[in-house]
Design a protein around this motif. Structure first.
Motif, PDB file in Angstrom:
ATOM      1  N   GLY A 146      17.549 -28.198 -24.918  1.00  0.00           N
ATOM      2  CA  GLY A 146      18.944 -27.732 -25.031  1.00  0.00           C
ATOM      3  C   GLY A 146      19.815 -28.528 -25.986  1.00  0.00           C
ATOM      4  O   GLY A 146      21.023 -28.319 -26.039  1.00  0.00           O
ATOM      5  N   VAL A 205      20.110 -25.450 -30.899  1.00  0.00           N
ATOM      6  CA  VAL A 205      20.142 -24.011 -30.643  1.00  0.00           C
ATOM      7  C   VAL A 205      19.789 -23.315 -31.946  1.00  0.00           C
ATOM      8  O   VAL A 205      20.323 -23.663 -33.007  1.00  0.00           O
ATOM      9  CB  VAL A 205      21.573 -23.567 -30.214  1.00  0.00           C
ATOM     10  CG1 VAL A 205      21.621 -22.079 -29.949  1.00  0.00           C
ATOM     11  CG2 VAL A 205      22.030 -24.346 -28.999  1.00  0.00           C
ATOM     12  N   SER A 258      23.708 -28.419 -30.104  1.00  0.00           N
ATOM     13  CA  SER A 258      24.566 -27.894 -29.031  1.00  0.00           C
ATOM     14  C   SER A 258      25.596 -28.977 -28.695  1.00  0.00           C
ATOM     15  O   SER A 258      25.505 -30.108 -29.186  1.00  0.00           O
ATOM     16  CB  SER A 258      23.715 -27.603 -27.802  1.00  0.00           C
ATOM     17  OG  SER A 258      23.163 -28.835 -27.362  1.00  0.00           O
ATOM     18  N   GLN A 259      26.517 -28.642 -27.809  1.00  0.00           N
ATOM     19  CA  GLN A 259      27.482 -29.648 -27.356  1.00  0.00           C
ATOM     20  C   GLN A 259      26.748 -30.857 -26.783  1.00  0.00           C
ATOM     21  O   GLN A 259      27.098 -32.010 -27.046  1.00  0.00           O
ATOM     22  CB  GLN A 259      28.396 -29.005 -26.301  1.00  0.00           C
ATOM     23  CG  GLN A 259      29.591 -29.831 -25.909  1.00  0.00           C
ATOM     24  CD  GLN A 259      30.526 -30.116 -27.089  1.00  0.00           C
ATOM     25  OE1 GLN A 259      30.940 -29.190 -27.783  1.00  0.00           O
ATOM     26  NE2 GLN A 259      30.806 -31.382 -27.333  1.00  0.00           N
TER      27      GLN A 259
END
Ligand code: SF4
Length: 379
Positions: free
Chosen positions: A351, A354, A363-364
């Motif tokens: 994660g 992306v 991603s954040q």
């Protein structure tokens, strides 16, 4: 569009964490200004291999060091030389890095008259303890006042730097630091995690137990706090360390990241034209002495295909636009593309990256680790 970066290698005092090229002695400053004026003339065609096609410049950036230490008369000479040998578009972004203790109202007035239209203010923190730990030359009062002064002088396009992760700064204080900027209404914030660079005073102090070490978990947590508050108040997180309101992203940095040519003037300044990087030696005395002889002490490197790919991945992955899959395929070929996707897979699975709409982005969750991830994707 091309731009110019000018490195002013003088500071009032040495911040403990800093590994930039600067001197606290001002003795050779007049000679430096003379040398810079010469370099402007020598380098006037650097960005224009075809001298008949001199497109106007879109950005001019005074960095350092501390450009706000220069006196108005010194800046005036530099601007006159630049205007004589380059043309700037009417809406060119002209940024000057400044420290709070230099920006008194008279100075701000003269910067406006000189056509500086963007200020990058090194506030770093509003707390005395942090400022002392970092050995900044300003105090908390000056940090608070400078934003009022700058706005009263008519500056709208203002960015301020903050540093997080300083030992002893609580999350609550960090939030207050960010909120102080938010409440001032400035449209751009840059924030950096305190890093301990080799050969800095901070590194020595920590090694000898004279300063508290930096805690990575604190930095990661405070980065998250920053992202949350910035998004809540309408600052777009367009690059790992940069947050801006619409219309106020740094044009100068955007042009670096999109591979536009730029000319770097002054000791340690880097220049770039497609496929070629050039840098002046990080030595102000040599810079001055060789320009007295009409020469520039610079080194040049023709970038290999691999270096160009690595540079593209490093800079793009730090931005909200990410890496363009098609561009990698077309410019660097299938082998690079497949290698990149192979290395990216574990980060997509956990994660931190992306892949969507033809773009590979952090991603954040991955943002704080962008540099490490990019290095893993290198050829
Ligand atoms: S003012 Fe900026 S360039 Fe000068 S020592 Fe401090 S951090 Fe480094």
């Amino acid at each position: 569009m091309p731009g110019i970066y000018i490195h002013i290698p003088f500071c009032r005092q040495a911040c403990h964490y800093c590994n930039f090229h600067f001197s606290v002695s001002q003795k050779r400053r007049p000679e430096f200004v003379k040398a810079l004026l010469k370099e402007i003339v020598i380098q006037k065609d650097f960005l224009y291999p075809d001298t008949n096609n001199r497109v106007p410049l879109d950005t001019l950036y005074f960095g350092g060091g501390t450009p706000s230490l220069l006196e108005t008369a010194e800046l005036e000479k530099i601007f006159n030389a630049l205007h004589k040998h380059f043309s700037f578009s009417p809406n060119a972004e002209i940024t000057l890095e400044a420290n709070p203790d230099d920006l008194i109202p008279e100075k701000l007035e003269s910067l406006r008259e000189l056509s500086v239209n963007r200020l990058s203010i090194g506030i770093q923190s509003f707390y005395e303890d942090d400022l002392r730990y970092m050995n900044r030359s300003h105090n908390s009062r000056q940090a608070i006042d400078v934003l009022n002064y700058a706005q009263a002088a008519g500056f709208v396009n203002i960015t301020a730097d903050l540093i997080y992760g300083t030992p002893g700064m609580s999350d609550k204080q960090w939030k207050q630091n960010i909120m102080q900027l938010v409440k001032s209404g400035i449209p751009h914030i840059s924030a950096y995690s305190l890093t301990v660079e080799k050969k800095t005073a901070l590194e020595v102090f920590i090694r000898k137990g004279k300063a508290a070490p930096v805690d990575d978990d604190q930095s990661a947590r405070q980065f998250e706090i920053l992202c949350k508050i910035a998004s809540q108040y309408g600052y777009e997180h367009y690059e790992v360390s940069n947050f801006g309101k619409k219309g106020y992203f740094s044009k100068h940095n955007l042009s670096y990241w999109s591979g536009e040519p730029y000319l770097g003037l002054g000791p340690s300044a880097h220049s770039f034209t497609p496929g070629v990087r050039q840098w002046n030696l990080a030595n102000t005395c040599k810079y001055i002495d060789s320009l007295k002889l009409g020469k520039i002490s610079a080194q040049k490197e023709v970038l290999t295909h691999e270096q160009q790919y690595n540079e593209y991945v490093m800079t793009s992955l730090r931005t909200m636009w990410g890496v363009d899959e098609n561009l990698v395929k077309l410019r660097f070929g299938d082998k690079y593309y497949k290698g990149m996707i192979r290395s990216a897979q574990k980060y997509i699975d956990n994660g931190k990256l992306v892949l969507s709409d033809g773009r590979l982005k952090v991603s954040q969750k991955g943002m704080f680790f962008a540099d490490g991830i990019a290095a893993d994707l290198f050829a």
